[in-house]
Scaffold this motif. Sequence first.
Motif, PDB file in Angstrom:
ATOM      1  N   MET A 182       0.849  -1.204   0.000  1.00 27.97           N
ATOM      2  CA  MET A 182       0.000   0.000   0.000  1.00 27.97           C
ATOM      3  C   MET A 182       0.878   1.245   0.000  1.00 27.97           C
ATOM      4  N   LYS A 183       0.457   2.254  -0.782  1.00 28.03           N
ATOM      5  CA  LYS A 183       1.232   3.500  -0.827  1.00 28.03           C
ATOM      6  C   LYS A 183       0.371   4.679  -0.363  1.00 28.03           C
ATOM      7  N   THR A 184       0.920   5.421   0.588  1.00 25.42           N
ATOM      8  CA  THR A 184       0.225   6.602   1.123  1.00 25.42           C
ATOM      9  C   THR A 184       1.042   7.844   0.814  1.00 25.42           C
ATOM     10  N   PHE A 185       0.386   8.891   0.339  1.00 22.44           N
ATOM     11  CA  PHE A 185       1.038  10.186   0.130  1.00 22.44           C
ATOM     12  C   PHE A 185       0.468  11.150   1.167  1.00 22.44           C
ATOM     13  N   ILE A 186       1.364  11.790   1.929  1.00 21.44           N
ATOM     14  CA  ILE A 186       0.938  12.667   3.024  1.00 21.44           C
ATOM     15  C   ILE A 186       1.310  14.120   2.694  1.00 21.44           C
ATOM     16  N   ILE A 187       0.323  14.952   2.507  1.00 22.64           N
ATOM     17  CA  ILE A 187       0.583  16.395   2.332  1.00 22.64           C
ATOM     18  C   ILE A 187       0.752  16.970   3.736  1.00 22.64           C
ATOM     19  N   GLY A 188       1.975  17.433   4.038  1.00 25.58           N
ATOM     20  CA  GLY A 188       2.305  17.842   5.408  1.00 25.58           C
ATOM     21  C   GLY A 188       3.100  16.750   6.107  1.00 25.58           C
ATOM     22  N   ILE A 189       3.914  16.012   5.341  1.00 21.65           N
ATOM     23  CA  ILE A 189       4.624  14.833   5.873  1.00 21.65           C
ATOM     24  C   ILE A 189       5.678  15.200   6.915  1.00 21.65           C
ATOM     25  N   ALA A 190       6.114  16.464   6.937  1.00 27.56           N
ATOM     26  CA  ALA A 190       7.115  16.849   7.939  1.00 27.56           C
ATOM     27  C   ALA A 190       6.473  17.452   9.176  1.00 27.56           C
ATOM     28  N   GLY A 191       5.153  17.506   9.216  1.00 29.91           N
ATOM     29  CA  GLY A 191       4.454  18.102  10.344  1.00 29.91           C
ATOM     30  C   GLY A 191       4.397  17.165  11.544  1.00 29.91           C
ATOM     31  N   GLY A 192       3.862  17.682  12.639  1.00 37.19           N
ATOM     32  CA  GLY A 192       3.783  16.898  13.870  1.00 37.19           C
ATOM     33  C   GLY A 192       2.998  15.613  13.694  1.00 37.19           C
ATOM     34  N   VAL A 193       1.847  15.704  13.068  1.00 35.00           N
ATOM     35  CA  VAL A 193       1.032  14.510  12.831  1.00 35.00           C
ATOM     36  C   VAL A 193       1.548  13.755  11.609  1.00 35.00           C
ATOM     37  N   GLY A 194       1.803  14.492  10.517  1.00 31.14           N
ATOM     38  CA  GLY A 194       2.221  13.851   9.268  1.00 31.14           C
ATOM     39  C   GLY A 194       3.502  13.045   9.432  1.00 31.14           C
ATOM     40  N   GLY A 195       4.480  13.588  10.169  1.00 30.07           N
ATOM     41  CA  GLY A 195       5.755  12.896  10.353  1.00 30.07           C
ATOM     42  C   GLY A 195       5.584  11.608  11.151  1.00 30.07           C
ATOM     43  N   ARG A 196       4.769  11.695  12.187  1.00 29.62           N
ATOM     44  CA  ARG A 196       4.520  10.490  12.996  1.00 29.62           C
ATOM     45  C   ARG A 196       3.800   9.431  12.166  1.00 29.62           C
ATOM     46  N   LEU A 197       2.820   9.859  11.376  1.00 32.25           N
ATOM     47  CA  LEU A 197       2.085   8.904  10.532  1.00 32.25           C
ATOM     48  C   LEU A 197       3.029   8.262   9.520  1.00 32.25           C
ATOM     49  N   ALA A 198       3.866   9.079   8.894  1.00 30.62           N
ATOM     50  CA  ALA A 198       4.787   8.545   7.883  1.00 30.62           C
ATOM     51  C   ALA A 198       5.663   7.447   8.477  1.00 30.62           C
ATOM     52  N   ARG A 199       6.191   7.706   9.675  1.00 33.31           N
ATOM     53  CA  ARG A 199       7.097   6.726  10.283  1.00 33.31           C
ATOM     54  C   ARG A 199       6.358   5.456  10.699  1.00 33.31           C
ATOM     55  N   LEU A 200       5.136   5.591  11.179  1.00 35.48           N
ATOM     56  CA  LEU A 200       4.350   4.405  11.540  1.00 35.48           C
ATOM     57  C   LEU A 200       4.086   3.549  10.308  1.00 35.48           C
ATOM     58  N   LEU A 201       3.673   4.198   9.216  1.00 34.35           N
ATOM     59  CA  LEU A 201       3.357   3.445   7.994  1.00 34.35           C
ATOM     60  C   LEU A 201       4.623   2.804   7.422  1.00 34.35           C
ATOM     61  N   PRO A 216      -2.561  21.960  -9.462  1.00 39.71           N
ATOM     62  CA  PRO A 216      -3.067  20.600  -9.316  1.00 39.71           C
ATOM     63  C   PRO A 216      -2.386  19.592 -10.229  1.00 39.71           C
ATOM     64  N   THR A 217      -1.949  20.040 -11.409  1.00 40.26           N
ATOM     65  CA  THR A 217      -1.283  19.110 -12.331  1.00 40.26           C
ATOM     66  C   THR A 217       0.041  18.632 -11.745  1.00 40.26           C
ATOM     67  N   ALA A 218       0.786  19.565 -11.161  1.00 41.32           N
ATOM     68  CA  ALA A 218       2.073  19.191 -10.559  1.00 41.32           C
ATOM     69  C   ALA A 218       1.854  18.256  -9.369  1.00 41.32           C
ATOM     70  N   LEU A 219       0.844  18.554  -8.548  1.00 42.05           N
ATOM     71  CA  LEU A 219       0.571  17.684  -7.398  1.00 42.05           C
ATOM     72  C   LEU A 219       0.072  16.316  -7.864  1.00 42.05           C
ATOM     73  N   ALA A 220      -0.744  16.302  -8.917  1.00 43.25           N
ATOM     74  CA  ALA A 220      -1.244  15.024  -9.455  1.00 43.25           C
ATOM     75  C   ALA A 220      -0.077  14.144  -9.881  1.00 43.25           C
ATOM     76  N   HIS A 221       0.927  14.760 -10.488  1.00 42.74           N
ATOM     77  CA  HIS A 221       2.111  14.019 -10.920  1.00 42.74           C
ATOM     78  C   HIS A 221       2.797  13.370  -9.707  1.00 42.74           C
ATOM     79  N   MET A 222       2.838  14.113  -8.583  1.00 47.56           N
ATOM     80  CA  MET A 222       3.501  13.598  -7.371  1.00 47.56           C
ATOM     81  C   MET A 222       2.729  12.441  -6.732  1.00 47.56           C
ATOM     82  N   ILE A 223       1.413  12.510  -6.765  1.00 48.10           N
ATOM     83  CA  ILE A 223       0.624  11.535  -5.989  1.00 48.10           C
ATOM     84  C   ILE A 223       0.168  10.333  -6.825  1.00 48.10           C
ATOM     85  N   ARG A 224       0.391  10.398  -8.128  1.00 47.12           N
ATOM     86  CA  ARG A 224      -0.070   9.300  -8.999  1.00 47.12           C
ATOM     87  C   ARG A 224       0.470   7.960  -8.495  1.00 47.12           C
ATOM     88  N   GLY A 225      -0.370   6.952  -8.447  1.00 50.29           N
ATOM     89  CA  GLY A 225       0.047   5.629  -7.994  1.00 50.29           C
ATOM     90  C   GLY A 225      -0.178   5.401  -6.502  1.00 50.29           C
TER      91      GLY A 225
END
Length: 219
Positions: free
Chosen positions: A1-20, A57-66
């Motif tokens: 499974m692949k998750t993309f987190i907008i705000g991955i360096a934030g307090g919640v986002g960083g913790r979620l990224a490391r758990l996943l 949105p096009t640039a972000l779509a490119h990042m999150i595709r998949g």
Amino acid sequence: MKTFIIGIAGGVGGRLARLLHDHGDEVDGLYRRPEQGVALAADGINATRGDLSSLDPTALAHMIRGSDVLVFSAGAGGEGGNAGTTAIDGDGLTTAITAARSAGVTRLVLVSVFPDAWRGRAVSDTFEHYIEVKKRAEVELVATEDLDWLIVRPAALLDDPGAGRVALAPALIHTEVTRDDVAAVLAELVHTPEIHRKILELTSGDTPVPDAVSHLLRE
Ligand SMILES: NC(=O)c1ccc[n+]([C@@H]2O[C@H](COP(=O)([O-])OP(=O)(O)OC[C@H]3O[C@@H](n4cnc5c(N)ncnc54)[C@H](OP(=O)(O)O)[C@@H]3O)[C@@H](O)[C@H]2O)c1
């Protein structure tokens, strides 16, 4: 499974990224500052640098595709005043919704806020604006007919160590919850795609995180 987190360096986002990541999932996300990318990479997470306020949105779509799921945990946090809040917490979600559609990512989890947070207190105009922008973002997401959205409204966030026990329900009294516990709940929800099109409030509580999430499946 692949998750993309907008705000991955934030307090919640960083913790979620490391758990996943520790769970063996693929994780990517959007961060702003080079040192944040270095810290994430040190933990084995290769994320993507960019500024949500200037991404189209096009640039972000490119990042999150998949990706299987997009988590929106970004927030201006008061930076840039009301305009900053509108740009990130509001327009940023609009960009994420458009990008998700374009990239064919159908699951979008929004980290929001209790609309009744700190009622009865003398809060600033900036805070009132923040609550209004978050609510408008929820309204926009709920109105999408083609996305499997999920909205999680944490209570006031704490950096204390998580207890692994929470309350998670459509309506709760606003109290507090640790960022550790919010991330644990989000990780569990990411792995439970059957739970969607729900608004869930989240506070500290007595129920172990896996039970709090699996309980929702039986409702
Ligand atoms: N604080 C509370 O008590 C509370 C309560 C309920 C809900 N919430 C909500 O919960 C969410 C997560 O909270 P948190 O504690 O994890 O917040 P946080 O630590 O401030 O994380 C938010 C992230 O968003 C990023 N961000 C801001 N502007 C950006 C931009 N232009 N482009 C890309 N990224 C940008 C920030 O990047 P930088 O690291 O570069 O600044 C930060 O990493 C927020 O949406 C917040 O509104 C907060």
